[in-house]
Motif scaffolding. Structure first.
Motif, PDB file in Angstrom:
ATOM      1  N   THR A 141      66.954  22.850  65.269  1.00 49.72           N
ATOM      2  CA  THR A 141      68.057  22.380  66.201  1.00 49.72           C
ATOM      3  C   THR A 141      67.489  22.336  67.559  1.00 49.72           C
ATOM      4  O   THR A 141      68.045  21.583  68.362  1.00 49.72           O
ATOM      5  CB  THR A 141      68.917  23.707  66.098  1.00 49.72           C
ATOM      6  OG1 THR A 141      69.484  23.804  64.802  1.00 49.72           O
ATOM      7  CG2 THR A 141      70.198  23.254  66.765  1.00 49.72           C
ATOM      8  N   ARG A 166      71.259  32.432  74.222  1.00 53.83           N
ATOM      9  CA  ARG A 166      70.021  32.786  74.418  1.00 53.83           C
ATOM     10  C   ARG A 166      69.524  33.273  72.819  1.00 53.83           C
ATOM     11  O   ARG A 166      68.739  34.112  72.702  1.00 53.83           O
ATOM     12  CB  ARG A 166      69.744  34.030  75.285  1.00 53.83           C
ATOM     13  CG  ARG A 166      70.522  35.191  75.034  1.00 53.83           C
ATOM     14  CD  ARG A 166      70.420  36.274  75.791  1.00 53.83           C
ATOM     15  NE  ARG A 166      71.442  37.300  75.828  1.00 53.83           N
ATOM     16  CZ  ARG A 166      71.619  38.272  76.609  1.00 53.83           C
ATOM     17  NH1 ARG A 166      70.634  38.730  77.649  1.00 53.83           N
ATOM     18  NH2 ARG A 166      72.351  39.072  76.659  1.00 53.83           N
ATOM     19  N   SER A 167      70.005  32.660  71.640  1.00 50.95           N
ATOM     20  CA  SER A 167      69.510  33.169  70.344  1.00 50.95           C
ATOM     21  C   SER A 167      68.022  32.642  70.473  1.00 50.95           C
ATOM     22  O   SER A 167      67.395  31.686  70.997  1.00 50.95           O
ATOM     23  CB  SER A 167      70.120  32.539  69.401  1.00 50.95           C
ATOM     24  OG  SER A 167      70.097  31.213  69.240  1.00 50.95           O
ATOM     25  N   HIS A 189      74.185  33.681  79.326  1.00 48.56           N
ATOM     26  CA  HIS A 189      74.502  34.370  78.137  1.00 48.56           C
ATOM     27  C   HIS A 189      76.132  35.055  78.170  1.00 48.56           C
ATOM     28  O   HIS A 189      76.586  35.069  79.196  1.00 48.56           O
ATOM     29  CB  HIS A 189      73.534  35.356  77.707  1.00 48.56           C
ATOM     30  CG  HIS A 189      72.880  36.332  78.651  1.00 48.56           C
ATOM     31  ND1 HIS A 189      73.795  37.267  79.225  1.00 48.56           N
ATOM     32  CD2 HIS A 189      72.131  35.940  79.794  1.00 48.56           C
ATOM     33  CE1 HIS A 189      73.132  37.989  80.483  1.00 48.56           C
ATOM     34  NE2 HIS A 189      71.957  37.176  80.663  1.00 48.56           N
ATOM     35  N   SER A 190      76.439  35.870  77.282  1.00 45.24           N
ATOM     36  CA  SER A 190      77.796  36.501  77.374  1.00 45.24           C
ATOM     37  C   SER A 190      77.878  37.595  78.306  1.00 45.24           C
ATOM     38  O   SER A 190      79.106  37.749  78.777  1.00 45.24           O
ATOM     39  CB  SER A 190      77.748  37.347  75.916  1.00 45.24           C
ATOM     40  OG  SER A 190      76.988  38.016  75.684  1.00 45.24           O
ATOM     41  N   VAL A 229      75.758  22.066  70.671  1.00 44.30           N
ATOM     42  CA  VAL A 229      75.168  22.470  69.493  1.00 44.30           C
ATOM     43  C   VAL A 229      76.236  23.442  68.743  1.00 44.30           C
ATOM     44  O   VAL A 229      75.888  23.293  67.502  1.00 44.30           O
ATOM     45  CB  VAL A 229      74.069  23.458  70.072  1.00 44.30           C
ATOM     46  CG1 VAL A 229      73.265  23.875  68.697  1.00 44.30           C
ATOM     47  CG2 VAL A 229      73.293  22.728  71.148  1.00 44.30           C
ATOM     48  N   ILE A 231      78.733  24.529  66.009  1.00 45.09           N
ATOM     49  CA  ILE A 231      79.533  24.218  64.868  1.00 45.09           C
ATOM     50  C   ILE A 231      80.458  25.355  64.545  1.00 45.09           C
ATOM     51  O   ILE A 231      79.976  26.373  64.224  1.00 45.09           O
ATOM     52  CB  ILE A 231      78.636  23.660  63.967  1.00 45.09           C
ATOM     53  CG1 ILE A 231      77.417  22.940  64.168  1.00 45.09           C
ATOM     54  CG2 ILE A 231      79.297  23.425  62.539  1.00 45.09           C
ATOM     55  CD1 ILE A 231      76.207  22.583  63.179  1.00 45.09           C
ATOM     56  N   THR A 267      69.499  17.689  63.272  1.00 43.17           N
ATOM     57  CA  THR A 267      68.644  18.839  62.838  1.00 43.17           C
ATOM     58  C   THR A 267      68.104  18.514  61.565  1.00 43.17           C
ATOM     59  O   THR A 267      66.705  18.821  61.516  1.00 43.17           O
ATOM     60  CB  THR A 267      69.529  20.016  62.769  1.00 43.17           C
ATOM     61  OG1 THR A 267      70.104  20.263  64.497  1.00 43.17           O
ATOM     62  CG2 THR A 267      68.844  21.353  62.466  1.00 43.17           C
TER      63      THR A 267
HETATM   64  P1  NAD Z   1      74.001  33.281  68.225  1.00 45.44           P
HETATM   65  O1  NAD Z   1      75.255  34.042  67.813  1.00 45.44           O
HETATM   66  O2  NAD Z   1      72.848  33.824  67.671  1.00 45.44           O
HETATM   67  O3  NAD Z   1      73.881  33.210  69.683  1.00 45.44           O
HETATM   68  C1  NAD Z   1      75.112  32.813  70.715  1.00 45.44           C
HETATM   69  C2  NAD Z   1      74.754  33.092  72.260  1.00 45.44           C
HETATM   70  O4  NAD Z   1      75.588  32.810  72.948  1.00 45.44           O
HETATM   71  C3  NAD Z   1      74.100  34.499  72.343  1.00 45.44           C
HETATM   72  O5  NAD Z   1      72.827  34.370  73.139  1.00 45.44           O
HETATM   73  C4  NAD Z   1      75.247  34.935  73.320  1.00 45.44           C
HETATM   74  O6  NAD Z   1      74.737  35.597  74.629  1.00 45.44           O
HETATM   75  C5  NAD Z   1      75.905  33.787  73.884  1.00 45.44           C
HETATM   76  N1  NAD Z   1      77.280  33.626  74.153  1.00 45.44           N
HETATM   77  C6  NAD Z   1      78.077  34.205  73.257  1.00 45.44           C
HETATM   78  N2  NAD Z   1      79.375  33.963  73.813  1.00 45.44           N
HETATM   79  C7  NAD Z   1      79.179  33.546  75.071  1.00 45.44           C
HETATM   80  C8  NAD Z   1      80.067  33.414  76.178  1.00 45.44           C
HETATM   81  N3  NAD Z   1      81.537  33.617  76.167  1.00 45.44           N
HETATM   82  N4  NAD Z   1      79.401  33.032  77.423  1.00 45.44           N
HETATM   83  C9  NAD Z   1      78.266  32.887  77.316  1.00 45.44           C
HETATM   84  N5  NAD Z   1      77.428  33.064  76.380  1.00 45.44           N
HETATM   85  C10 NAD Z   1      77.816  33.444  75.365  1.00 45.44           C
HETATM   86  O7  NAD Z   1      74.292  31.837  67.960  1.00 45.44           O
HETATM   87  P2  NAD Z   1      73.462  30.784  67.398  1.00 45.44           P
HETATM   88  O8  NAD Z   1      72.635  30.911  66.266  1.00 45.44           O
HETATM   89  O9  NAD Z   1      72.360  30.500  68.667  1.00 45.44           O
HETATM   90  O10 NAD Z   1      74.381  29.252  67.326  1.00 45.44           O
HETATM   91  C11 NAD Z   1      75.239  29.030  68.562  1.00 45.44           C
HETATM   92  C12 NAD Z   1      76.021  27.826  67.908  1.00 45.44           C
HETATM   93  O11 NAD Z   1      75.363  26.890  67.562  1.00 45.44           O
HETATM   94  C13 NAD Z   1      76.915  28.120  66.727  1.00 45.44           C
HETATM   95  O12 NAD Z   1      78.092  27.612  67.024  1.00 45.44           O
HETATM   96  C14 NAD Z   1      76.089  27.846  65.454  1.00 45.44           C
HETATM   97  O13 NAD Z   1      77.118  27.360  64.539  1.00 45.44           O
HETATM   98  C15 NAD Z   1      75.653  26.369  66.054  1.00 45.44           C
HETATM   99  N6  NAD Z   1      74.295  26.088  65.432  1.00 45.44           N
HETATM  100  C16 NAD Z   1      74.251  24.933  65.268  1.00 45.44           C
HETATM  101  C17 NAD Z   1      72.969  24.374  64.575  1.00 45.44           C
HETATM  102  C18 NAD Z   1      72.890  22.939  64.373  1.00 45.44           C
HETATM  103  O14 NAD Z   1      72.119  22.391  63.582  1.00 45.44           O
HETATM  104  N7  NAD Z   1      73.804  22.049  65.256  1.00 45.44           N
HETATM  105  C19 NAD Z   1      71.937  25.187  64.230  1.00 45.44           C
HETATM  106  C20 NAD Z   1      72.134  26.639  64.793  1.00 45.44           C
HETATM  107  C21 NAD Z   1      73.432  27.205  65.212  1.00 45.44           C
END
Ligand code: NAD
Length: 284
Positions: A141, A166-167, A189-190, A229, A231, A267
């Protein structure tokens, strides 16, 4: 009105490139092959598996599906990974996550041979992202975000890129990859204060927070490129939605990726490209 950075032409070009290289490798006796390990019947996992298998078929990449029951043991998962590691006809492995509760995901990820880690889940691959070296691959991704920017000729060197999230799957690796290309990156981040103000200061905004439509008009300004990004399933509307409020943001910015039809679609094309690359690294 913003330019829509659609996945379609990006995927078409990547699929054609993968197919050409996969055909070459097959003629040399190295049929690129992806093993997909799925534990249980999680609908998101099943849907991702279907998408990956379809993209593989279009790209000349073979798929070996390994389905384990949701109540399998950690040993069963480790055995499946060990079999993939030992099988010279398999070049890449996709371990669908999250694993069901009770299974140790970190242990499973660490057990995968880094050379078959086509989705950047081992620490070896992530170290490669950090150092620019190593034998694995970046998370698909994170790379998909860059592939879209590249395809549409949007350079990042010298630009200010704000990454929301920041995941280890998206936010951190995409930040590192952007820095490696000479972007100036702010990672949010959050707990970040004044998120809208920081987002407005970006030339390019990458959003991976997992919060439906959290980025609204207050977070953007004219001239920006927005990569969404996220979903999320919008129950009320009965359709997918991103982390960016597309309808409200699109009229204000220069370019934006749609959801669906944006980062998610690219992706799987990146995943397939990694399998082909992995097969090419093996000496026949
Ligand atoms: P995750 O939950 O592991 O991480 C989310 C991150 O966002 C954390 O670092 C958190 O601190 C931050 N965050 C959460 N709420 C916030 C806010 N209100 N303000 C600022 N920062 C905030 O999620 P992830 O696995 O990184 O996935 C993120 C998104 O991307 C999801 O919607 C997921 O479905 C999507 N995703 C899409 C694909 C793709 O192929 N397009 C692949 C992986 C994830």
């Amino acid at each position: 009105m913003a330019r829509t950075l659609s996945a379609k032409p990006v995927v078409a070009r990547m699929t054609a490139d993968s197919l050409a290289r996969a055909s070459e490798l097959s003629r040399e006796g190295r049929q690129p092959t992806l093993a997909i390990i799925r534990v249980g019947e999680n609908p998101d996992g099943l849907s991702y598996e279907r998408g990956a298998a379809k993209r593989c078929a279009a790209s000349g990449v073979a798929v070996e599906s390994i389905a384990l029951p949701a109540d399998c043991s950690q040993g069963d998962v480790m055995d499946a990974i060990a079999r993939v590691n030992a099988d010279p006809s398999v070049h890449g492995c996709l371990l669908l996550r999250p694993l069901p509760a009770g299974l140790d995901e970190d242990a499973a990820c660490s057990a995968l041979d880094p050379s078959k880690d086509v989705d950047g889940i081992t620490s070896g691959s992530l170290l490669g992202v950090l150092t620019g070296g190593g034998g694995g691959f970046p998370p698909c991704t994170a790379e998909a975000c860059l592939r879209i920017l590249d395809h549409y000729g949007i350079g990042v060197a010298g630009k200010h890129v704000v990454v929301v999230g920041r995941s280890l799957v998206v936010g951190k690796p995409v930040s590192m990859m952007l820095q490696a290309r000479d972007a100036t990156v702010t990672m949010c981040h959050s707990r970040t204060r004044n998120l809208p103000g920081l987002c407005r200061s970006a030339d390019i905004l990458v959003v991976a927070a997992g919060c439906m439509r959290m980025i609204g008009p207050d977070c953007v300004c004219s001239g920006q490129v927005v990569v969404d990004v996220g979903i999320n399933w919008d129950d009320a509307a009965g359709k997918l939605a991103g982390d960016v409020d597309f309808d409200a943001v699109e009229p204000l910015v220069d370019a934006i990726t749609p959801v669906p039809g944006g980062v998610g679609a690219v992706t799987t094309a990146v995943l397939v490209a990694h399998v082909v690359q992995a097969a090419g690294r093996i000496t026949p």
